[in-house]
Design a protein around this motif. Structure first.
Motif, short mmCIF file in Angstrom:
data_model
loop_
_atom_site.label_atom_id
_atom_site.label_comp_id
_atom_site.label_asym_id
_atom_site.label_seq_id
_atom_site.Cartn_x
_atom_site.Cartn_y
_atom_site.Cartn_z
N ARG A 1 7.17 0.13 -2.15
CA ARG A 1 7.44 -1.04 -1.31
C ARG A 1 6.70 -2.27 -1.85
O ARG A 1 5.69 -2.16 -2.53
N TRP A 2 7.24 -3.42 -1.48
CA TRP A 2 6.69 -4.70 -1.91
C TRP A 2 6.53 -5.63 -0.71
O TRP A 2 7.36 -5.62 0.19
N GLY A 3 5.47 -6.41 -0.72
CA GLY A 3 5.25 -7.42 0.30
C GLY A 3 5.59 -8.79 -0.27
O GLY A 3 5.24 -9.10 -1.40
N VAL A 4 6.31 -9.58 0.53
CA VAL A 4 6.73 -10.91 0.11
C VAL A 4 6.13 -11.93 1.06
O VAL A 4 6.27 -11.81 2.28
N TYR A 5 5.44 -12.92 0.52
CA TYR A 5 4.88 -14.01 1.31
C TYR A 5 5.91 -15.12 1.44
O TYR A 5 6.51 -15.53 0.45
N LYS B 1 0.83 -1.20 0.00
CA LYS B 1 0.00 0.00 0.00
C LYS B 1 0.87 1.25 0.00
O LYS B 1 0.43 2.30 -0.43
N VAL B 2 2.10 1.12 0.51
CA VAL B 2 3.04 2.24 0.53
C VAL B 2 3.80 2.24 -0.79
O VAL B 2 4.41 1.23 -1.17
N ILE C 1 8.48 -6.99 4.19
CA ILE C 1 8.29 -5.78 3.39
C ILE C 1 9.65 -5.31 2.91
O ILE C 1 10.57 -5.09 3.70
N LEU C 2 9.75 -5.16 1.57
CA LEU C 2 11.00 -4.74 0.94
C LEU C 2 10.80 -3.41 0.22
O LEU C 2 9.70 -3.11 -0.27
N GLU C 3 11.88 -2.65 0.15
CA GLU C 3 11.87 -1.40 -0.60
C GLU C 3 13.12 -1.33 -1.47
O GLU C 3 14.22 -1.11 -0.95
N PRO C 4 12.96 -1.54 -2.76
CA PRO C 4 14.12 -1.44 -3.65
C PRO C 4 14.59 0.02 -3.74
O PRO C 4 13.77 0.93 -3.90
N GLU C 5 15.87 0.23 -3.59
CA GLU C 5 16.48 1.55 -3.71
C GLU C 5 17.14 1.59 -5.08
O GLU C 5 18.32 1.26 -5.22
N LEU C 6 16.37 1.98 -6.09
CA LEU C 6 16.81 1.89 -7.47
C LEU C 6 18.11 2.64 -7.74
O LEU C 6 19.00 2.14 -8.42
N GLU C 7 18.22 3.85 -7.19
CA GLU C 7 19.41 4.66 -7.45
C GLU C 7 20.66 4.10 -6.77
O GLU C 7 21.77 4.34 -7.22
N LEU C 8 20.50 3.30 -5.70
CA LEU C 8 21.63 2.71 -4.98
C LEU C 8 21.89 1.26 -5.38
O LEU C 8 22.94 0.71 -5.05
N GLY C 9 20.92 0.64 -6.01
CA GLY C 9 21.07 -0.77 -6.40
C GLY C 9 21.05 -1.72 -5.23
O GLY C 9 21.70 -2.76 -5.26
#
Length: 85
Positions: A51-55, A47-48, A66-74
């Motif tokens: 961010r992604w939720g992983v089962y 919902k944020v 709950i994961l948050e990819p930091e695209l600019e940092l890889g």
């Protein structure tokens, strides 16, 4: 079974202070969380935004990571982890 995970799935993981606190409360180690992600069976947008939720199943329970990819940092940041039951 082959999974089509997003490219950031294999990036280096970083743990937030929040998740480290929650892991201690839930008696989880970093290795436990990595095992959950290794055996994950589902992924959905959180919902944020960004961010992604992983089962995942661990210790006979269903968990959400709950994961948050930091695209600019890889890197992929682990934001929190909790049991769904």
């Amino acid at each position: 079974m082959r999974r089509d995970w997003p490219p950031w799935w294999s990036w280096q993981l970083e743990l937030t202070n929040h998740v480290i606190k929650r892991m201690a409360e839930r008696r989880l180690t970093e290795t436990d969380v990595r095992e959950m992600l290794e055996d994950a069976h589902g992924l959905h947008r959180s919902k944020v935004a960004g961010r992604w939720g992983v089962y995942a199943r661990f210790r006979r329970r269903l968990w959400m990571v709950i994961l948050e990819p930091e695209l600019e940092l890889g890197i992929t940041t682990v934001v929190t982890v909790f049991a769904l039951d």
